[in-house]
Write an enzyme that holds these catalytic residues in place. Structure first.
Site, PDB file in Angstrom:
ATOM      1  N   HIS A  77      59.563  77.656  46.345  1.00 35.51           N
ATOM      2  CA  HIS A  77      59.741  76.244  46.696  1.00 35.51           C
ATOM      3  C   HIS A  77      58.424  75.457  46.700  1.00 35.51           C
ATOM      4  O   HIS A  77      58.447  74.236  46.613  1.00 35.51           O
ATOM      5  CB  HIS A  77      60.442  76.128  48.053  1.00 35.51           C
ATOM      6  CG  HIS A  77      61.846  76.640  48.019  1.00 35.51           C
ATOM      7  ND1 HIS A  77      62.945  75.807  47.979  1.00 35.51           N
ATOM      8  CD2 HIS A  77      62.343  77.905  47.959  1.00 35.51           C
ATOM      9  CE1 HIS A  77      64.058  76.540  47.910  1.00 35.51           C
ATOM     10  NE2 HIS A  77      63.706  77.808  47.904  1.00 35.51           N
ATOM     11  N   HIS A  84      69.711  84.119  53.894  1.00 39.66           N
ATOM     12  CA  HIS A  84      70.649  83.148  53.338  1.00 39.66           C
ATOM     13  C   HIS A  84      72.041  83.362  53.914  1.00 39.66           C
ATOM     14  O   HIS A  84      72.478  84.495  54.107  1.00 39.66           O
ATOM     15  CB  HIS A  84      70.723  83.290  51.814  1.00 39.66           C
ATOM     16  CG  HIS A  84      69.426  83.007  51.118  1.00 39.66           C
ATOM     17  ND1 HIS A  84      69.089  81.747  50.691  1.00 39.66           N
ATOM     18  CD2 HIS A  84      68.382  83.810  50.815  1.00 39.66           C
ATOM     19  CE1 HIS A  84      67.882  81.792  50.116  1.00 39.66           C
ATOM     20  NE2 HIS A  84      67.426  83.035  50.182  1.00 39.66           N
ATOM     21  N   ASP A 142      67.121  76.251  51.658  1.00 38.39           N
ATOM     22  CA  ASP A 142      67.624  77.614  51.871  1.00 38.39           C
ATOM     23  C   ASP A 142      68.035  77.704  53.330  1.00 38.39           C
ATOM     24  O   ASP A 142      67.265  77.363  54.216  1.00 38.39           O
ATOM     25  CB  ASP A 142      66.521  78.646  51.614  1.00 38.39           C
ATOM     26  CG  ASP A 142      66.113  78.704  50.155  1.00 38.39           C
ATOM     27  OD1 ASP A 142      66.549  77.840  49.376  1.00 38.39           O
ATOM     28  OD2 ASP A 142      65.336  79.609  49.798  1.00 38.39           O
ATOM     29  N   ASP A 182      49.734  82.120  32.161  1.00 38.99           N
ATOM     30  CA  ASP A 182      49.126  83.396  31.792  1.00 38.99           C
ATOM     31  C   ASP A 182      47.622  83.231  31.926  1.00 38.99           C
ATOM     32  O   ASP A 182      46.996  82.549  31.122  1.00 38.99           O
ATOM     33  CB  ASP A 182      49.524  83.762  30.365  1.00 38.99           C
ATOM     34  CG  ASP A 182      48.913  85.094  29.927  1.00 38.99           C
ATOM     35  OD1 ASP A 182      48.272  85.765  30.756  1.00 38.99           O
ATOM     36  OD2 ASP A 182      49.087  85.461  28.751  1.00 38.99           O
ATOM     37  N   GLY A 190      53.114  90.053  30.000  1.00 40.17           N
ATOM     38  CA  GLY A 190      51.782  89.530  30.275  1.00 40.17           C
ATOM     39  C   GLY A 190      51.769  88.212  31.026  1.00 40.17           C
ATOM     40  O   GLY A 190      50.704  87.700  31.348  1.00 40.17           O
ATOM     41  N   ASP A 213      72.774  75.667  48.973  1.00 42.05           N
ATOM     42  CA  ASP A 213      72.270  77.018  48.654  1.00 42.05           C
ATOM     43  C   ASP A 213      73.404  77.966  48.259  1.00 42.05           C
ATOM     44  O   ASP A 213      74.354  78.134  49.008  1.00 42.05           O
ATOM     45  CB  ASP A 213      71.549  77.529  49.926  1.00 42.05           C
ATOM     46  CG  ASP A 213      70.968  78.930  49.796  1.00 42.05           C
ATOM     47  OD1 ASP A 213      71.059  79.538  48.714  1.00 42.05           O
ATOM     48  OD2 ASP A 213      70.379  79.398  50.802  1.00 42.05           O
TER      49      ASP A 213
END
Lengths: 552, 552
Positions: free
Chosen positions: A76, A365, A160, A440, A46, A192
């Protein structure tokens, strides 16, 4: 902690792919690099989103001098709304990154007054720190690495990255700047680790062009291409290939439409006049003049591709003659959803091109050789592998040892670990609060282990509720017991079970109540135990049993 | 359907990997090939197992002449208990297959009197059919293909197979028999499609020996190896490698202990005297003399490897110096669980060897070249690709076209499809009942869409229960409303929410009840709507709202 040490504190992104966030602190000056979210794992029932525990940040809110963003991916930038709600601080990032941030903040009604665009080569001052920006290649345009000049030395964070020697937009990662920094001396590199398990080089984004061209040349019917909405270069290549073969382009899916609009507005995509058409116009053109770009490459059940596969889309219907190109590979955990969509499309007679081997996708990457190259260019004294699950961090550690870093100068950390550096030394210096905060609905952090555990139990065998009204004085039943269940058995077939359960509750009560009742708890416990035994014996299931007693 | 046609009806295994079951029928004679189970997909909440819908089988129970099993994997034998509970029929299979069947039937208290062992080369008569058995290679010993001589021609079913030219047990797939059948003429081939997407050949099981030997030679500490419990050849190779380097063998995990015992008893594994030790004895030996074989290669949370990774095992504790070899690849859907275990082990300092590239695992299913070879040997008139998700079936279709089969002679089916054959023709001839039957605890088939949908809703936002006692005559509240929630919010922090919810229910009732109440439904609906609105506005969540009204 020593006031003359530089503290580096990852609050997210270590031991996981997601919710990247790193703190750099020297004395009373603090910088936050990235502020991302993670998507819930399957046992987080949930939950909509996961963001980093920012306790440490909020405790030191007066010290934050800047937020620095490396690029516009959700992992990010996705928890920035939560930070900016409580902290007023300048945010630096490239133009496309900030363009995407703006959209996200608007959704959360968070104002974005202090978004300050920077370009590769720029430097800005934030407290004690000088911050510099370096162009890198990634699966989104305008991605940056960051370096910090600190009192103890220079720190480089790759963000990245991949090393794309033939990038689609012509903007190659600035390896000269990495070399220059390495020449002058770098204290710490954060790099990375995503593809640390993968040998060799990651292919250039440009190779996708050739693969797409080949496919586009061969296909006679409509082409439907899906990729990550944020992969502007990929979309540009698809549009180019389409244009070359005389195809108009229509976009399906809100997130992709948003990115395309923003990228065109900021000049990151160029689309010839008249090529883009509305999705409702596609039937005006012959099939071989149509290219549809759509969301859903990860098998997201509500995205357009999933609806297309289940013939459940309002404006487009696919069938024999159509070709779907899935220009992406499933993120771990999404393999089955994607496979189900491919199967669904094939059942409609649609041709689906999806294999990695077909060259229609490359990673954003860098692989092992690229990681080693950055290590060799930057030649850091210390390394903190970031952006990876634990085994990926360990893999980068091995690579770094191979290129000559001493093992004791490599720090494999966990979120919340504090690493402290002087100009000559680095050490593990304790921990701060870190972890997962669940979002949530409107609630942030209010759903914890107890709620999740309850959801888990409910999901397995449902709920079994017993209600009765007691006369507290006389200790006798005024009304009930009634039983209600959901998610346990198909109620219409279970009349006997329900009647017997009711009878068992009555017997428990008869055995316990004669005279005034003072406490509910023992009665509830006895009911729960008796029903647990009975229901398990009859069904082999353990629903959550909730006895509710009211009094008059 | 024509009485002079052979009917082939897959009841499981098409469009899926799992619950394989195929019916062959001619007139009043029927044979069942395999009777497997599937493991629940992630959206089948609380379900333990999935078995095929056997309505058609039970409707024709008087016609069943035999059950034929190709090998002892759960997806081929796992629902036999359900069939044999209701039908008394001889079951044919190899010795190891029946050995494993026996154990499973005992668990379900189903007697196993008519288990009849067969060997490759044997033929048996069952009604009109002559059934023959052919040795194949697979990731479990004693696997068989099956051919049927029928009044319209010969049918070949490969079972699960690979072509291992250097099998560990020296028992190569009987390609001569396939050739012979092909020479004489085969009407229909049903062939394994699992690896239809994979080019080339699957490597021999023997290559694992070499990889294991290399690893075993290098490791100084304890070795813990995990693979599928049923992969007897793999276990044998591990034991051999261990023995070569002077390691004793201990087994962890019930299912592996069962298989090892059964395989040794039946002579499918040979272990030198004194090599097997009890798990409690491992501390009596130095680390470099220990090999532990364990279950859990798929990341199963309750299996031994998972407990070892979380330092939660009663008798073994792993740490720096230990090496875990994962001699298996994750089945689709298990990737993340396996990755989490690798990370957990690495966090303990354990060395983990897991990459496919390290050669420590090979598939048990043939790749494209092997499928083509079987097609070319058997030269069937018609092909039904089986044992695969839809795209895998389609892939085998493409392979078959390449080796010369006409597309119209290849039938891509779904479970429940009826294919009818004469000596010269084949056609799609309608459908019979087919689908998924859920096993949940003791219940078989009693959990359907409604229960699963309720579990899904409960799993996302929990349950919110309102209870009150009404005086039906006067239309006034005698007791309550009380509210109880689980899996919705952390109750201790939600006192205001709960109080306001109670107040809203009161207001709803005040607006509706004055005088005698005749119907509950409108009151319940109004409560549900009002609470739905309120709770969503306050929390952004939609728990299942259950109003329960009792009367006095």
């Amino acid at each position: 902690m020593n006031q003359n040490e530089l503290l580096i504190i990852p609050l997210g992104g270590l031991g996981e792919i997601g919710k990247n966030m790193t703190i750099f602190r020297y004395g009373d000056d603090m910088i936050i690099l990235d502020c991302g979210l993670a998507f819930p794992e399957e046992d987080m029932l949930g939950i909509d989103l996961v963001i980093p525990d920012m306790t440490y940040v909020f405790e030191n809110r007066d010290k934050i001098r800047a937020v620095v963003l490396t690029h516009g991916h959700e992992d990010h930038i996705g928890s920035l709304f939560y930070l900016l709600r409580q902290v007023d601080v300048p945010v630096y990032g490239s133009r496309l990154t900030l363009g995407l941030v703006e959209g996200r903040l608007k959704e959360y009604n968070v104002s974005a007054e202090k978004l300050i665009p920077v370009a590769p080569g720029d430097t800005v001052k934030a407290g004690l720190f000088d911050i510099g920006f370096i162009r890198v290649n990634h699966s989104i345009a305008d991605a940056l690495a960051v370096y910090l000049k600190t009192p103890v030395g220079v720190v480089v964070h790759t963000g990245d990255f991949k090393i794309d020697q033939t990038p689609v937009d012509g903007q190659m990662i600035d390896i000269h700047k990495f070399a220059e920094l390495g020449d002058k001396g770098v204290l710490v590199l954060l790099s990375d680790s995503t593809n640390a398990e993968r040998p060799g080089y990651t292919k250039s984004e440009r190779t996708v062009s050739e693969a797409l061209d080949e496919k586009f040349a061969a296909v006679k019917g409509r082409i439907i291409l899906t990729t990550f909405a944020s992969n502007v270069s990929r979309l540009q290549q698809a549009i180019n290939a389409g244009d070359k073969y005389g195809r108009k382009v229509a976009v399906l899916g809100r997130s992709m439409a948003t990115v395309v609009a923003k990228a065109m507005e900021l000049g990151y995509m160029t689309v010839p006049e008249g090529v883009v058409i509305d999705i409702d116009e596609i039937n005006r053109y012959p099939d071989n003049q149509i290219l549809i770009l759509t969301t859903g490459s990860q098998g997201e059940p509500m995205a357009a591709l999933s609806r297309l596969a289940s013939r459940n889309h309002r404006s487009v219907e696919l069938s024999y003659g159509d070709t779907v190109i899935i220009s992406a590979t499933p993120i771990p955990g999404n393999e089955q959803s994607v496979a189900r969509i491919i199967d669904g499309l094939m059942r409609l007679g649609v041709d689906v091109i999806y294999e990695r081997s077909s060259g229609i996708h490359v990673s954003g990457h860098g692989s092992q050789e690229e990681m080693k190259l950055i290590l060799n260019l930057v030649r850091p004294k210390f390394l903190i592998p970031v952006h990876g699950e634990y085994r990926m961090l360990k893999c980068q550690e091995k690579l770094a040892e191979k290129v000559g870093l001493a093992k004791e100068n490599i720090f494999i950390g966990e979120n919340g670990h504090v690493f402290a550096f002087t100009a000559t030394s680095g050490r593990f210096a304790g921990k701060v609060a870190a972890g997962k905060v669940f979002v949530d609905g409107l609630g942030i952090g209010d759903v914890g282990n107890i709620v999740i555990r309850d959801r888990h139990q409910l999901s397995q065998d449902g709920v079994f509720i017993v209600v009765l009204t007691l006369d507290k004085q006389r200790g006798c039943i005024v009304s009930g017991p009634d039983v209600v269940s959901r998610g346990f058995v198909y109620v219409r077939d279970a009349e006997i079970l329900m009647n017997e359960a009711r009878q068992i509750v009555k017997e428990v009560l008869e055995g316990m109540t004669n005279g005034p009742v003072t406490q509910w708890a023992p009665i509830k416990n006895s009911i729960r135990e008796a029903l647990n035994r009975y229901l398990f014996a009859k069904t082999g299931r353990k629903p959550m049993i909730l006895p509710i007693i009211m009094d008059v």
